[in-house]
Design a protein around this motif. Structure first.
Motif, PDB file in Angstrom:
ATOM      1  N   MET A   1       0.640  -1.374  -0.034  1.00  0.00           N
ATOM      2  CA  MET A   1      -0.014   0.283  -0.168  1.00  0.00           C
ATOM      3  C   MET A   1       1.321   0.876   0.081  1.00  0.00           C
ATOM      4  O   MET A   1       0.813   2.050  -0.609  1.00  0.00           O
ATOM      5  CB  MET A   1      -0.957  -0.144   1.606  1.00  0.00           C
ATOM      6  CG  MET A   1      -1.824  -1.357   1.187  1.00  0.00           C
ATOM      7  SD  MET A   1      -2.886  -0.918   0.204  1.00  0.00           S
ATOM      8  CE  MET A   1      -3.734   0.597   0.190  1.00  0.00           C
ATOM      9  N   ARG A   2       2.289   1.186   0.759  1.00  0.00           N
ATOM     10  CA  ARG A   2       2.706   2.186   0.346  1.00  0.00           C
ATOM     11  C   ARG A   2       3.845   2.897  -0.497  1.00  0.00           C
ATOM     12  O   ARG A   2       4.099   3.545  -0.786  1.00  0.00           O
ATOM     13  CB  ARG A   2       4.009   2.232   2.463  1.00  0.00           C
ATOM     14  CG  ARG A   2       3.357   1.791   3.043  1.00  0.00           C
ATOM     15  CD  ARG A   2       4.834   2.833   4.290  1.00  0.00           C
ATOM     16  NE  ARG A   2       5.433   1.318   4.208  1.00  0.00           N
ATOM     17  CZ  ARG A   2       5.180   0.505   5.092  1.00  0.00           C
ATOM     18  NH1 ARG A   2       4.684   0.156   6.222  1.00  0.00           N
ATOM     19  NH2 ARG A   2       5.892  -1.333   5.187  1.00  0.00           N
ATOM     20  N   ARG A   3       3.462   1.713  -1.391  1.00  0.00           N
ATOM     21  CA  ARG A   3       4.529   1.597  -2.124  1.00  0.00           C
ATOM     22  C   ARG A   3       3.637   2.594  -3.610  1.00  0.00           C
ATOM     23  O   ARG A   3       3.662   2.915  -4.672  1.00  0.00           O
ATOM     24  CB  ARG A   3       4.700  -0.025  -2.470  1.00  0.00           C
ATOM     25  CG  ARG A   3       5.996  -0.029  -3.418  1.00  0.00           C
ATOM     26  CD  ARG A   3       6.745  -1.764  -4.165  1.00  0.00           C
ATOM     27  NE  ARG A   3       5.948  -2.431  -4.777  1.00  0.00           N
ATOM     28  CZ  ARG A   3       5.503  -3.534  -3.630  1.00  0.00           C
ATOM     29  NH1 ARG A   3       6.280  -2.857  -1.973  1.00  0.00           N
ATOM     30  NH2 ARG A   3       4.752  -3.994  -4.030  1.00  0.00           N
ATOM     31  N   ARG A   4       2.336   1.892  -3.280  1.00  0.00           N
ATOM     32  CA  ARG A   4       1.300   2.278  -4.132  1.00  0.00           C
ATOM     33  C   ARG A   4       0.875   3.725  -4.229  1.00  0.00           C
ATOM     34  O   ARG A   4       0.047   4.631  -4.937  1.00  0.00           O
ATOM     35  CB  ARG A   4       0.391   1.447  -4.852  1.00  0.00           C
ATOM     36  CG  ARG A   4       0.882  -0.053  -5.232  1.00  0.00           C
ATOM     37  CD  ARG A   4       0.799  -0.064  -6.727  1.00  0.00           C
ATOM     38  NE  ARG A   4      -0.167   0.627  -7.517  1.00  0.00           N
ATOM     39  CZ  ARG A   4      -1.626  -0.562  -8.441  1.00  0.00           C
ATOM     40  NH1 ARG A   4      -0.839  -1.833  -7.474  1.00  0.00           N
ATOM     41  NH2 ARG A   4      -2.310   0.071  -8.363  1.00  0.00           N
ATOM     42  N   GLY A   5       1.527   4.190  -3.169  1.00  0.00           N
ATOM     43  CA  GLY A   5       0.678   5.463  -2.871  1.00  0.00           C
ATOM     44  C   GLY A   5      -0.548   5.432  -2.061  1.00  0.00           C
ATOM     45  O   GLY A   5      -1.614   6.730  -1.847  1.00  0.00           O
ATOM     46  N   GLY A   6      -1.292   4.667  -0.841  1.00  0.00           N
ATOM     47  CA  GLY A   6      -1.951   4.651  -0.732  1.00  0.00           C
ATOM     48  C   GLY A   6      -3.645   3.744  -1.114  1.00  0.00           C
ATOM     49  O   GLY A   6      -3.825   3.778  -2.069  1.00  0.00           O
ATOM     50  N   VAL A   7      -4.741   3.671   0.032  1.00  0.00           N
ATOM     51  CA  VAL A   7      -6.162   3.992  -0.541  1.00  0.00           C
ATOM     52  C   VAL A   7      -6.290   4.479  -2.202  1.00  0.00           C
ATOM     53  O   VAL A   7      -6.795   3.800  -2.914  1.00  0.00           O
ATOM     54  CB  VAL A   7      -6.997   3.182   0.493  1.00  0.00           C
ATOM     55  CG1 VAL A   7      -8.397   3.511  -0.265  1.00  0.00           C
ATOM     56  CG2 VAL A   7      -6.479   2.518   1.206  1.00  0.00           C
ATOM     57  N   SER A   8      -6.191   5.871  -2.276  1.00  0.00           N
ATOM     58  CA  SER A   8      -6.611   6.898  -2.900  1.00  0.00           C
ATOM     59  C   SER A   8      -6.303   6.567  -4.144  1.00  0.00           C
ATOM     60  O   SER A   8      -6.774   6.582  -4.829  1.00  0.00           O
ATOM     61  CB  SER A   8      -5.888   7.969  -2.225  1.00  0.00           C
ATOM     62  OG  SER A   8      -6.739   8.283  -0.811  1.00  0.00           O
ATOM     63  N   ALA A   9      -4.533   5.782  -4.549  1.00  0.00           N
ATOM     64  CA  ALA A   9      -4.386   5.751  -4.873  1.00  0.00           C
ATOM     65  C   ALA A   9      -4.724   4.893  -6.136  1.00  0.00           C
ATOM     66  O   ALA A   9      -4.444   4.045  -7.239  1.00  0.00           O
ATOM     67  CB  ALA A   9      -2.814   5.760  -5.410  1.00  0.00           C
ATOM     68  N   ILE A  10      -5.010   3.806  -5.637  1.00  0.00           N
ATOM     69  CA  ILE A  10      -5.170   2.235  -6.246  1.00  0.00           C
ATOM     70  C   ILE A  10      -6.915   2.052  -6.293  1.00  0.00           C
ATOM     71  O   ILE A  10      -7.565   1.381  -7.094  1.00  0.00           O
ATOM     72  CB  ILE A  10      -5.283   1.323  -5.055  1.00  0.00           C
ATOM     73  CG1 ILE A  10      -5.505   1.145  -4.261  1.00  0.00           C
ATOM     74  CG2 ILE A  10      -3.139   1.437  -5.370  1.00  0.00           C
ATOM     75  CD1 ILE A  10      -4.742  -0.698  -3.395  1.00  0.00           C
ATOM     76  N   ARG A  11      -7.860   2.921  -5.903  1.00  0.00           N
ATOM     77  CA  ARG A  11      -8.996   2.780  -5.648  1.00  0.00           C
ATOM     78  C   ARG A  11     -10.281   3.145  -7.242  1.00  0.00           C
ATOM     79  O   ARG A  11      -9.123   3.482  -7.758  1.00  0.00           O
ATOM     80  CB  ARG A  11      -9.654   3.746  -4.022  1.00  0.00           C
ATOM     81  CG  ARG A  11     -10.276   5.682  -4.908  1.00  0.00           C
ATOM     82  CD  ARG A  11     -10.278   5.910  -3.794  1.00  0.00           C
ATOM     83  NE  ARG A  11     -10.234   7.411  -4.019  1.00  0.00           N
ATOM     84  CZ  ARG A  11     -10.591   8.243  -2.915  1.00  0.00           C
ATOM     85  NH1 ARG A  11     -11.316   7.737  -1.892  1.00  0.00           N
ATOM     86  NH2 ARG A  11     -10.639   8.981  -3.181  1.00  0.00           N
TER      87      ARG A  11
END
Length: 271
Positions: free
Chosen positions: A1-11
């Motif tokens: 999740m940290r690597r992808r930038g959190g929930v906001s970045a993958i939702r």
């Protein structure tokens, strides 16, 4: 999740406020398709820290884990970690965590194989930076056996390739060398630096299939390959893994790869 930038970045971009993300994994075999099930639902707090909304695990239909529980309610900070990732609490379903840890993602970048200095220190590099190093550190007997099987499988795409071997240069650096047949009786040798992008990608994919037994995720394996070769990719992958069955999941945008969909599916199901 940290690597992808959190929930906001993958939702989903169209998601409403405070969305949650749900993941469900089902593990089993032909005689027991629902041996294990694991489900995780999570969102994020005001500081964008991932927070578990629900975590559940089932064994043959029986619930073995259900969160949040009373301990989570009295100590909400616990919801920042899953039980799946903690060996002191996942004993009853650790087999699920062990299986998920065997999953490998692969998207070979040929230039990284030619210039491994770009990936110094990386292990199990999904982009192939340590590909030659992994071959070099493999037991010699296993190494030769795999290269022989890869050479046989590659006859579909590279019929002139007759031999693959690992050699070292004057500095001790390992190189992959291939012998090609042509009009000269002795043929000709090439190192990995001289291989085409398509050949390097195929070599990396086939080695990865033989190097492990967990699910393998291949992203666009058709890149750099001639359309006529792409149509034979499923057959090539099946030939490489025939003795050691392994689940392979392929993502593709190739019409050629999907052109004979029914035939390709039967190839994978029959392997």
């Amino acid at each position: 999740m940290r690597r992808r930038g959190g929930v906001s970045a993958i939702r989903c971009f169209a998601a409403r406020q405070d969305p949650t993300i749900q993941i469900r994994v089902r593990l089993g075999a032909a005689d027991s398709e629902r041996e294990w099930e694991y489900e995780l639902e999570f969102g994020q707090d005001n500081q964008r820290i991932p927070i578990i909304k629900r975590e559940e695990a089932w064994y043959r239909g029986n619930l073995v884990l259900k969160r949040p529980d009373q301990d989570d309610q009295s100590d909400p900070a616990r919801l920042r970690q899953t039980h799946l990732e903690q060996v002191n609490v996942n004993r009853e379903f650790r087999v699920v965590a062990d299986f998920l840890a065997t999953i490998r993602y692969l998207h070979i970048v040929p230039q990284l194989i030619r210039e491994p200095d770009r990936s110094i220190g990386r292990k199990h590099d999904p982009y192939g930076g340590d590909f030659i190093e992994r071959i070099a550190t493999t037991d010699k007997r296993v190494q030769k056996g795999r290269l022989k099987r890869i050479t046989a499988a590659l006859q579909i795409a590279v019929p002139q390739l007759r031999e693959l071997e690992l050699i070292s240069d004057e500095t001790g650096r390992p190189h992959l060398r291939g012998k090609y047949e042509h009009w000269r009786p002795q043929g000709a040798y090439q190192l990995e630096e001289q291989f085409s992008d398509g050949t390097l990608r195929l070599l990396g994919l086939l080695w990865a299939i033989l190097d492990g037994n967990g699910p393998l995720l291949l992203e666009e394996p058709e890149l750099s390959l001639h359309p006529g070769v792409v149509r034979y990719l499923p057959q090539l992958l099946v030939r490489a893994r025939r003795r050691e069955p392994r689940q392979i999941i392929v993502s593709t945008h190739s019409a050629e790869l999907l052109a004979r969909r029914a035939e390709q599916l039967s190839l994978f199901e029959g392997a």
